[in-house]
Every structure is written in structure tokens, then in C-alpha cells.
Design a protein around this motif. Structure first.
Motif, PDB file in Angstrom:
ATOM      1  N   ARG A 141       4.003  10.452  -2.647  1.00  0.00           N
ATOM      2  CA  ARG A 141       2.715  10.083  -3.251  1.00  0.00           C
ATOM      3  C   ARG A 141       1.544  10.395  -2.294  1.00  0.00           C
ATOM      4  O   ARG A 141       0.522  10.951  -2.714  1.00  0.00           O
ATOM      5  N   VAL A 142       1.710  10.036  -1.041  1.00  0.00           N
ATOM      6  CA  VAL A 142       0.650  10.303  -0.052  1.00  0.00           C
ATOM      7  C   VAL A 142       0.414  11.801   0.095  1.00  0.00           C
ATOM      8  O   VAL A 142      -0.737  12.277   0.084  1.00  0.00           O
ATOM      9  N   ALA A 153      -5.165   6.655 -10.286  1.00  0.00           N
ATOM     10  CA  ALA A 153      -4.099   6.229  -9.374  1.00  0.00           C
ATOM     11  C   ALA A 153      -4.600   5.163  -8.414  1.00  0.00           C
ATOM     12  O   ALA A 153      -3.888   4.195  -8.108  1.00  0.00           O
ATOM     13  N   LEU A 154      -5.840   5.319  -7.965  1.00  0.00           N
ATOM     14  CA  LEU A 154      -6.418   4.324  -7.062  1.00  0.00           C
ATOM     15  C   LEU A 154      -6.605   2.984  -7.772  1.00  0.00           C
ATOM     16  O   LEU A 154      -6.290   1.918  -7.222  1.00  0.00           O
ATOM     17  N   ASP A 196      -5.651   5.029   0.966  1.00  0.00           N
ATOM     18  CA  ASP A 196      -6.515   5.771   1.890  1.00  0.00           C
ATOM     19  C   ASP A 196      -6.465   7.272   1.584  1.00  0.00           C
ATOM     20  O   ASP A 196      -7.495   7.954   1.614  1.00  0.00           O
ATOM     21  N   ALA A 197      -5.258   7.778   1.298  1.00  0.00           N
ATOM     22  CA  ALA A 197      -5.116   9.200   0.963  1.00  0.00           C
ATOM     23  C   ALA A 197      -5.845   9.522  -0.335  1.00  0.00           C
ATOM     24  O   ALA A 197      -6.502  10.575  -0.456  1.00  0.00           O
ATOM     25  N   LEU A 198      -5.750   8.625  -1.305  1.00  0.00           N
ATOM     26  CA  LEU A 198      -6.464   8.825  -2.571  1.00  0.00           C
ATOM     27  C   LEU A 198      -7.970   8.850  -2.341  1.00  0.00           C
ATOM     28  O   LEU A 198      -8.678   9.722  -2.864  1.00  0.00           O
ATOM     29  N   GLY A 210      -3.825  -2.363  -4.421  1.00  0.00           N
ATOM     30  CA  GLY A 210      -3.506  -2.820  -3.072  1.00  0.00           C
ATOM     31  C   GLY A 210      -2.051  -2.712  -2.688  1.00  0.00           C
ATOM     32  O   GLY A 210      -1.640  -3.264  -1.665  1.00  0.00           O
ATOM     33  N   GLU A 211      -1.269  -1.989  -3.463  1.00  0.00           N
ATOM     34  CA  GLU A 211       0.168  -1.880  -3.201  1.00  0.00           C
ATOM     35  C   GLU A 211       0.441  -1.219  -1.851  1.00  0.00           C
ATOM     36  O   GLU A 211       1.335  -1.625  -1.120  1.00  0.00           O
ATOM     37  N   SER A 212      -0.342  -0.195  -1.531  1.00  0.00           N
ATOM     38  CA  SER A 212      -0.086   0.560  -0.306  1.00  0.00           C
ATOM     39  C   SER A 212      -1.398   1.067   0.263  1.00  0.00           C
ATOM     40  O   SER A 212      -2.071   1.904  -0.341  1.00  0.00           O
ATOM     41  N   GLN A 213      -1.752   0.565   1.433  1.00  0.00           N
ATOM     42  CA  GLN A 213      -3.013   0.974   2.033  1.00  0.00           C
ATOM     43  C   GLN A 213      -3.011   2.455   2.381  1.00  0.00           C
ATOM     44  O   GLN A 213      -3.995   3.156   2.201  1.00  0.00           O
TER      45      GLN A 213
END
Length: 235
Positions: A186-187, A208-209, A221-223, A214-217
Motif C-alpha cells: 500500500r505504501v 484512501a486517506l 503519510d505516503a498518501l 488513522g489505521e497506519s501513519q
């Protein structure tokens, strides 16, 4: 011969001495180290002797010779390295792909794509990276298919390579990978969409954001970074 003696030859740029040690000894370890050290020097004088070593009976020597040929970058090594993609040892096939990527000759693209059928994930990951390094767009559609592979590391490598190739044909495949079960995929998909810089990906990145909650910082951040890249491009 002692490692220190070979190292001294390398440090003194004694290419002739190193080449001599490729053939004038029955010590396989000496020959292997000499082959690696030749790559440090990058001297084209060694290309033909290294190509001969690609047929050596000892696979670590074939591997060392393949790597040094890639580092030297001489296109005369392309055809022999293509043949090495069928070596019986995956370690050798992996380095053959890496070196073809380093050399960057587009005549290798079709054989490298064919080698995606390799049964070893390590080799496939190197092939995927080599295709991105060469930069030929005929690799895009085969790489899009690899995004469906069961191995998450291979999918992750492929997302990076599609981002490097920068072809907007890959956008919807990468959008699909924003929902991959693997965090790494995903990242990498988010980063790839930012690198392709096609504004049509913006709604999907924003969605997606929003859905991430808040599932994965790291993923968020990549999004955000990809969204910023695309929005700045619109200005």
C-alpha cells in the motif's frame, strides 16, 4: 593467493594481475575474489575474460563475473548475461538480471520480461527492478500483472518499479494496490502514484486517506505526500 595480495592488486589498479588470477590458479576462491575486485576497477579490458567465466563450472565464480560485468557496463556482456538468466542456480540468475539493469541495454527487455516466469521470488524481484532501471515502457503491462502475484514482497517491488517507469497505464492497477492486504504494498503504491504525477489518481488517493482513519501513519503519510505532489503539479 592470499586475499591481501588480491586486495593490493585492486588498490594498485593492477588489472592485468587480477585478470591473470582469473585463470592461472585452481583455487576457486582466489578466482572468485579476483572477479569481484575487477568490478571495483571497472576496466573494460576485463570484459572478455569475465564473459568466459560465465561458463565456469563453479557457480559463485559465474555470479562474481556477472556482477562485475554489470558494474563495468559494457554492452558486449548483454547477450551472455541474457543466457545466464537460465542458469541452474537462482543466485546467478538474480545477479544476471541485476547486471542487465545496470547496463541498461533495451535489447535485454524482452528476454528479461520472459524471465518473469522464473520460479524464484528473489530472481523475480531483481527482474522487476532491472526493468525499471532500463526504463522501457513495454515492461509496464507485464509488471501490472505481477501486482496480482501472491507474494507481497514481489508486489511491493513491482509497485516501486511502476512508479519509476512513470507510465499512466499503471494508475488503476496501483489504485487497486492501495487496498492491498500488505502495508508495504500500500505504501509503495501510494508513492508510485505520486511519482507518476497523473492528476487522475487524486480522487483515489484522497478516498484512501479518508478511509484509512488513522489505521497506519506510514501509509497515510505516503498518501499525503502523493496528494501534495499531484496538487502542486496542478498549480
Amino acid at each position: 593467493m592470499l586475499y591481501e595480495d588480491l586486495e593490493k592488486m585492486r588498490n594498485n589498479k593492477d588489472i592485468e594481475g587480477l585478470i591473470k588470477n582469473l585463470n592461472d590458479t585452481e583455487d576457486n576462491k582466489t578466482r572468485e575474489i579476483a572477479a569481484y575486485f575487477i568490478g571495483d576497477l571497472g576496466d573494460a579490458k576485463a570484459v572478455d575474460p569475465l564473459i568466459k567465466l560465465l561458463n565456469d563450472d563453479h557457480w559463485p565464480i559465474r555470479k562474481a563475473a556477472a556482477l562485475s560485468l554489470g558494474r563495468i557496463g559494457d554492452k558486449n556482456a548483454v547477450d551472455p548475461l541474457i543466457r545466464l538468466l537460465k542458469d541452474e542456480y537462482w543466485h546467478v540468475r538474480e545477479i544476471a538480471a541485476l547486471s542487465l539493469g545496470l547496463i541498461g541495454d533495451k535489447k535485454a527487455v524482452a528476454p528479461i520480461i520472459k524471465a518473469l516466469q522464473d520460479g524464484c521470488v528473489n530472481v523475480k524481484c531483481e527482474i522487476v527492478e532491472a526493468l525499471a532501471d532500463i526504463g522501457d515502457k513495454q515492461a509496464v503491462e507485464p509488471l501490472m500483472e505481477i501486482l496480482k502475484d501472491k507474494d507481497y514482497l514481489l508486489r511491493a517491488c513491482t509497485a516501486i518499479s511502476l512508479g519509476k517507469l512513470g507510465d499512466n497505464r499503471a494508475i488503476m492497477s496501483l489504485v487497486g494496490s492501495l487496498n492491498d492486504e500488505s502495508y508495504l504494498v500500500r505504501v509503495n503504491a501510494a508513492n508510485a502514484l505520486g511519482n507518476i504525477s497523473d492528476e487522475s489518481a487524486l480522487p483515489y488517493l484522497n478516498a484512501a486517506l479518508k478511509n484509512s482513519k488513522g489505521e497506519s501513519q506510514g501509509f497515510e503519510d505516503a498518501l499525503r505526500e502523493a496528494i501534495t505532489k499531484l496538487e502542486n503539479r496542478k498549480k
